[in-house]
Write a protein that holds these residues in place. Structure first.
Motif, PDB file in Angstrom:
ATOM      1  N   LYS A 486      11.078 -54.394  14.277  1.00 42.43           N
ATOM      2  CA  LYS A 486      12.333 -54.727  13.610  1.00 42.43           C
ATOM      3  C   LYS A 486      13.396 -53.661  13.891  1.00 42.43           C
ATOM      4  N   PRO A 487      14.612 -54.078  14.242  1.00 38.16           N
ATOM      5  CA  PRO A 487      15.688 -53.097  14.442  1.00 38.16           C
ATOM      6  C   PRO A 487      16.028 -52.394  13.125  1.00 38.16           C
ATOM      7  N   ASN A 488      16.572 -51.191  13.220  1.00 38.25           N
ATOM      8  CA  ASN A 488      17.054 -50.514  12.020  1.00 38.25           C
ATOM      9  C   ASN A 488      18.578 -50.621  11.960  1.00 38.25           C
ATOM     10  N   LEU A 489      19.148 -50.111  10.876  1.00 38.40           N
ATOM     11  CA  LEU A 489      20.590 -50.260  10.658  1.00 38.40           C
ATOM     12  C   LEU A 489      21.430 -49.637  11.768  1.00 38.40           C
ATOM     13  N   PRO A 490      21.163 -48.393  12.221  1.00 35.88           N
ATOM     14  CA  PRO A 490      21.977 -47.842  13.308  1.00 35.88           C
ATOM     15  C   PRO A 490      21.947 -48.709  14.577  1.00 35.88           C
ATOM     16  N   MET A 491      20.817 -49.361  14.846  1.00 35.38           N
ATOM     17  CA  MET A 491      20.739 -50.229  16.029  1.00 35.38           C
ATOM     18  C   MET A 491      21.676 -51.423  15.889  1.00 35.38           C
ATOM     19  N   LEU A 492      21.712 -52.026  14.701  1.00 39.99           N
ATOM     20  CA  LEU A 492      22.646 -53.131  14.478  1.00 39.99           C
ATOM     21  C   LEU A 492      24.086 -52.645  14.545  1.00 39.99           C
ATOM     22  N   GLN A 493      24.374 -51.550  13.863  1.00 39.25           N
ATOM     23  CA  GLN A 493      25.745 -51.033  13.859  1.00 39.25           C
ATOM     24  C   GLN A 493      26.214 -50.704  15.273  1.00 39.25           C
ATOM     25  N   ALA A 494      25.348 -50.089  16.067  1.00 41.92           N
ATOM     26  CA  ALA A 494      25.721 -49.742  17.440  1.00 41.92           C
ATOM     27  C   ALA A 494      25.997 -50.993  18.259  1.00 41.92           C
ATOM     28  N   LEU A 495      25.189 -52.028  18.051  1.00 36.78           N
ATOM     29  CA  LEU A 495      25.396 -53.278  18.773  1.00 36.78           C
ATOM     30  C   LEU A 495      26.738 -53.901  18.406  1.00 36.78           C
ATOM     31  N   LEU A 496      27.061 -53.929  17.124  1.00 38.57           N
ATOM     32  CA  LEU A 496      28.338 -54.508  16.686  1.00 38.57           C
ATOM     33  C   LEU A 496      29.515 -53.661  17.150  1.00 38.57           C
ATOM     34  N   LEU A 497      29.356 -52.336  17.117  1.00 36.71           N
ATOM     35  CA  LEU A 497      30.414 -51.467  17.644  1.00 36.71           C
ATOM     36  C   LEU A 497      30.611 -51.708  19.140  1.00 36.71           C
ATOM     37  N   GLY A 498      29.527 -51.992  19.849  1.00 34.41           N
ATOM     38  CA  GLY A 498      29.650 -52.312  21.266  1.00 34.41           C
ATOM     39  C   GLY A 498      30.449 -53.578  21.494  1.00 34.41           C
ATOM     40  N   ILE A 499      30.263 -54.577  20.623  1.00 28.30           N
ATOM     41  CA  ILE A 499      31.046 -55.814  20.749  1.00 28.30           C
ATOM     42  C   ILE A 499      32.512 -55.542  20.449  1.00 28.30           C
ATOM     43  N   VAL A 500      32.787 -54.715  19.436  1.00 26.14           N
ATOM     44  CA  VAL A 500      34.176 -54.347  19.126  1.00 26.14           C
ATOM     45  C   VAL A 500      34.792 -53.605  20.309  1.00 26.14           C
ATOM     46  N   TYR A 501      34.055 -52.647  20.854  1.00 27.80           N
ATOM     47  CA  TYR A 501      34.554 -51.912  22.016  1.00 27.80           C
ATOM     48  C   TYR A 501      34.817 -52.861  23.180  1.00 27.80           C
ATOM     49  N   GLY A 502      33.921 -53.820  23.388  1.00 28.49           N
ATOM     50  CA  GLY A 502      34.132 -54.798  24.440  1.00 28.49           C
ATOM     51  C   GLY A 502      35.392 -55.615  24.236  1.00 28.49           C
ATOM     52  N   GLU A 503      35.673 -55.954  22.974  1.00 27.72           N
ATOM     53  CA  GLU A 503      36.897 -56.706  22.685  1.00 27.72           C
ATOM     54  C   GLU A 503      38.140 -55.887  23.020  1.00 27.72           C
TER      55      GLU A 503
END
Length: 683
Positions: A486-503
């Protein structure tokens, strides 16, 4: 395909076999798969962390800009499904096994070459955005490329050694000697050109005492290629007396190639040479060898192109292999246009899927295990849909299907990594009732419901974020609930920040050189620059966190399979631009930052758009999986004191135990993608 050892032999004698050219003002047929492999692996891009698709897209754009600067019109042809005759199956399995070993080496800090999972989809999307004409074949593209090039009298750009064998009127440019990043300029002129080495069969054969070029296909089959590797040829090489010149070669393979070419040059044509080959083998019972040699030579026989009409009016002639003639026209057209993956053909024709490996933790189950339920729905749509088509046609095919209860029509043989081996297993395809022949006519709500049900989310999830990010967010919700470990919170946050950065990167790319939103957002630019500095540097790439890598490999597998299912369902959710969804070096580095003292709020501080987009993405995920999704793991860590700054960030809404408060004006917030930001104008 590929002739064993021929590229090294020819390139090692470039003075004899190549001609220097300054390429400009022409049409060039490009082997698309060779191109994206070449661009990714020669550009020093990341492989260990799952790839940097934004940087890869930039190289692709630069390549086609170079062609445009030299007035070179590209025509790109991509491979399709696995050869339906299965002649190459053993070779494909061996290559897949080799990639598993290379991926493992990369995960341990050693060398290897493994293409990130979404590279092909990024490449096709970039071709579409640049309006570069391209077609995706239903099967392997080599012969189709050669036929099209000959019909149009164009040269071919590829790195496949079979093009040393094809009798091409316009010749062949190997990628290794195509200096697209080093443009030249003619004296007393502004006209530019690409320095390149050009290969022609005529020049090649003239070196071997003007050998009959019809002997080259026989040479390829005797030496061995991806389709034919006859054991009888080992006996032939042990008995034949080659000319003395062959003994100066640097290796056994080189000696064989040089000796065989000089030996074949003595014959007037392939029939005479084949008779001599059989005589060298001696004894009787060589009829099968002759048949195999003749069959292998047919792979190099050029005819009228099946593709030329596509580049005129978008249609393809009906000269399809027999197993594919039953497929719906809408589906075939989507395949040709690159709006469906070759996997669709592999499932429909061969009932087989070979899943590409990733750089992951080889001690754990393959990262593709997590996306199995998505694939099963995809398989069911295809196989049950094909069954109904065959039943509707009646005749012998329809009766055979009706009488079959073996279940073989409703399962797929998957080949995937198990430890450091390649293993095949049978995957059952659950019954799907949507008609494949008219799937493009099924009402949108029905297609969307099947996709969302497969991902285990409701329709409100996609409505909470910008439309083009709805599929990635739904995939993220699925990934969180299926991923192992199971992913932990920093892994989810980093993934979402990556999507924001991509935008933010997407906005800058779309508006570069204009007065549009990105240009008018100095604050957004500051956030973009701040985040852009947070990538794993080249010197840090060997320190791979395997646990993080494995979790993100699972996310990419989920995204790819959901992307394919969405395409098969004719995009009930908007198709996202894969270029901007994941940067491995950014996301891995961001996990380290968030495990330290950084928070999403601090990293996104500035104008409202980046922080608001992150909040929307996270809010949509919490709505699906529950805001307390990470609570159990948080309780386990109570014995260790968290840094005060991290606790403060959690209290502000970035923590696991809090659901973000509903915000108003969701639709209006998305206008920030296209309108100017007044707050930024005041900075």
């Amino acid at each position: 395909m590929g002739v064993h050892g021929l590229t090294s032999y020819v390139e090692g004698n470039r003075r004899q076999f190549f001609k220097d050219l300054k390429l400009r003002n022409t049409t060039l047929i490009i082997d698309g798969c060779s191109l994206f492999f070449r661009l990714y692996f020669t550009s020093g891009l990341d492989q260990q962390h799952g790839g940097d698709y934004d940087l890869f897209a930039n190289y692709v754009c630069q390549f086609f800009e170079a062609l445009s600067a030299c007035n070179i019109r590209p025509i790109v042809v991509l491979d399709g499904g696995i050869d339906y005759t299965d002649k190459k199956f053993a070779t494909l399995k061996q290559r897949a096994l080799s990639k598993i070993r290379e991926a493992h080496a990369l995960s341990r800090g050693s060398n290897g070459s493994v293409l990130p999972l979404l590279t092909r989809e990024v490449f096709k999307q970039i071709l579409s955005s640049l309006q570069v004409p391209f077609i995706q074949c239903v099967s392997e593209a080599d012969l189709e490329i050669a036929c099209l090039a000959n019909q149009w009298n164009c040269a071919v750009l590829t790195m496949d050694s079979d093009f040393f064998i094809f009798d091409l009127k316009g010749g062949y440019f190997p990628f290794g000697f195509f200096q697209w990043s080093n443009l030249g300029v003619f004296r007393n002129s502004s006209e530019r050109y690409i320095p390149a080495l050009h290969f022609s069969v005529n020049k090649f054969c003239s070196y071997f005492n003007h050998m009959n070029k019809e002997l080259l296909p026989l040479f390829a089959v005797i030496i061995g290629n991806d389709y034919t590797n006859l054991r009888a040829m080992d006996t032939f090489f042990s008995r034949v007396d080659f000319p003395q010149s062959a003994r100066a070669a640097h290796s056994r393979t080189q000696a064989r190639i040089d000796g065989l070419l000089h030996w074949l040059a003595r014959f007037t044509g392939p029939e005479e040479a084949m008779d001599e080959v059989l005589q060298v083998l001696g004894g009787g019972g060589h009829g099968n060898v002759r048949a195999l040699l003749s069959s292998g030579m047919q792979e190099y026989k050029l005819s009228h192109s099946n593709l030329s009409q596509f580049f005129i009016d978008g249609t393809v002639t009906d000269n399809l292999p027999e197993p594919m003639k039953v497929l719906p026209k809408w589906l075939l057209q989507a395949l040709y246009n690159g709006r469906l993956p070759p996997l669709v053909i592999d499932i429909l024709v061969l009932h087989r899927a070979m899943l590409n490996c990733q750089v992951e933790n080889s001690r754990l189950a393959s990262s593709h295990a997590v996306s199995l339920p998505i694939r099963q729905v995809l398989y069911g749509l295809l196989l049950y849909g094909k069954r109904k088509i065959l039943q509707g046609q009646g005749g012998n095919q329809g009766r055979a299907v009706n009488q079959s209860d073996s279940g073989s029509l409703y399962s797929v043989q998957e080949f995937v990594r198990q430890d450091l081996d390649l293993r095949g297993s049978s995957v059952q395809a659950p019954l799907q009732h949507l008609p494949l022949d008219k799937l493009n006519e099924v009402p949108l709500p029905v297609r969307r419901k099947l996709l969302l049900d497969t991902l285990g989310v409701d329709e409100s999830i996609g409505m909470a974020v910008p439309p083009h990010l709805s599929l990635p967010v739904c995939v993220t919700c699925y990934w969180l609930t299926h991923c192992k470990p199971k992913p932990n919170l920093p892994m989810l946050q980093a993934l979402l920040l990556g999507i924001v950065y991509g935008e933010l990167c997407r906005l800058r790319s779309d508006q570069r050189g204009t007065s549009g939103p990105a240009a008018g957002y100095p604050g957004v630019r500051v956030v973009w620059e701040r985040l852009g500095k947070l990538r794993v540097g080249r010197g840090e790439r060997k320190g791979l966190d395997l646990d993080v890598a494995h979790v993100y490999c699972q996310w990419q597998s989920c995204l790819m399979m959901a992307f394919y299912l969405n395409q098969l369902l004719c995009c009930p959710l908007p198709e996202p631009e894969c270029t901007w969804l994941y940067s491995g070096t950014f996301t891995h580095r961001m996990v380290r930052e968030l495990r330290g003292r950084s928070t999403p709020e601090a990293l996104l501080a500035g104008p409202p758009f980046p922080a608001q987009l992150y909040s929307d993405l996270q809010g949509a995920v919490w709505h699906s999986v529950g805001a307390d999704f990470f609570a159990p793991s948080a309780k386990k860590k109570k014995r260790g004191r968290r840094p005060a700054q991290q606790d403060q960030g959690r209290r502000k809404g970035g923590g696991a135990g809090q659901r973000p408060q509903p915000t108003k004006g969701v639709v209006n917030r998305f206008a920030l993608l296209t309108c100017e930001d007044e707050d930024d104008d005041r900075e």
